[in-house]
Design an enzyme around this catalytic site. Structure first.
Site, PDB file in Angstrom:
ATOM      1  CE1 TYR A 173       0.465   5.386  -5.707  1.00 37.61           C
ATOM      2  CE2 TYR A 173       0.435   6.750  -3.738  1.00 37.61           C
ATOM      3  CZ  TYR A 173       1.011   5.739  -4.480  1.00 37.61           C
ATOM      4  OH  TYR A 173       2.111   5.079  -4.002  1.00 37.61           O
TER       5      TYR A 173
ATOM      6  CE  LYS B 249      -0.198   2.268  -3.941  1.00 35.51           C
ATOM      7  NZ  LYS B 249       0.336   0.938  -4.347  1.00 35.51           N
TER       8      LYS B 249
ATOM      9  CB  SER C 149      -0.942  -0.039   1.210  1.00 38.35           C
ATOM     10  OG  SER C 149      -1.768   1.097   1.253  1.00 38.35           O
ATOM     11  CB  SER C 150       1.205   4.266  -0.490  1.00 36.63           C
ATOM     12  OG  SER C 150       1.740   5.570  -0.364  1.00 36.63           O
TER      13      SER C 150
END
Length: 253
Positions: A152, A156, A138-139
């Site tokens: 984005y 995520k 993920s982020s």
């Protein structure tokens, strides 16, 4: 510490550079067999050759992971080449940070659906494994709103939710599912190197947000991924491991 990876079979998408490459290398160093995919055929060949030079069993193919048929075929052929599948690491992102409909579509097909399709394609082998695990990259952009585009961050965050659901659903089968949320990670050929060259003001501002005064190195993220995926972390499932050098300010309870 023995991570218990010797003899296990691992699939890593986006495994030819950055975090994915370092994951593949560390898995191989720990005695696992590894299959990688990426869009760049030359990079895949070089990575497979390098893994074999370490003494590892390795397989790879050039694949656009947003192509469902190609992704499934790679998973099936990887299982045949390695003799099964124990661990999958979904590492590819479209890096779609624009604020437009195309970014939403790219993020859906690449970040989200590639992860779902990878899991589904690998499931027949994971169900037979005694050390099965799923790790999705993920982020920190999924944890808080930042300067990246809305698609984005949304996808995520969705990956974390998806992995949590998998963890609950698959626990009775002994299959673990987790996510890793990296912070800014700098490597040759990576997005931050490109930003440094083409948008130095953004790079300077982003770098200044890091309390450690630098961005992560790929191996610093990869070590966490490999540990989380390994039998050494056998009772960890449904966790989102944040590796960001204290970049994010939200408290994860």
């Amino acid at each position: 510490m023995d991570l218990g990876l010797k003899g296990l079979r691992v699939l890593v998408t986006g495994g030819t550079k950055g975090i994915g490459l370092r994951c593949a290398e560390i898995f191989a160093d720990e005695g696992a067999s590894v299959s990688v995919c990426a869009r760049d055929a030359t990079g895949v060949t070089a990575t497979v050759d390098a893994l074999k030079a370490k003494g590892a069993t390795a397989f790879g193919r050039a694949v656009d992971v947003s192509n469902a048929h190609a992704l499934k075929a790679w998973v099936q052929d990887s299982a045949a080449a390695l003799g099964g599948i124990d661990i999958v690491v979904a590492n590819v992102s479209a890096l779609a940070v624009a604020d437009d409909e195309a970014a939403w579509q790219a993020g859906y097909e690449t970040d989200m659906m590639h992860s779902v399709r990878l899991v589904n394609a690998a499931m027949p082998w994971l169900e037979k494994s005694g050390a099965a695990s799923i790790t999705l990259i993920s982020s920190v952009s999924g944890r808080e709103v930042d300067f990246t585009g809305p698609a984005y961050g949304a996808f995520k965050a969705a990956l974390v939710h998806y992995a949590q659901g998998l963890a609950m659903k698959l626990a009775p089968k002994g299959i673990r599912a987790n996510t890793v949320s990296p912070g800014n990670t700098y490597f040759d050929g990576g997005i931050w190197q490109s930003i440094e060259k083409n948008n130095p003001d953004l790079f300077r501002d982003a770098l200044a947000m890091n309390p450690m005064g630098r961005m992560a190195r790929p191996e610093e993220i990869a070590r966490g991924v490999v540990f989380l995926a390994s039998p050494a972390s056998s009772f960890t499932s449904g966790t989102n491991l944040v590796i960001d050098g204290a970049l994010t300010k939200g408290v994860q309870l």
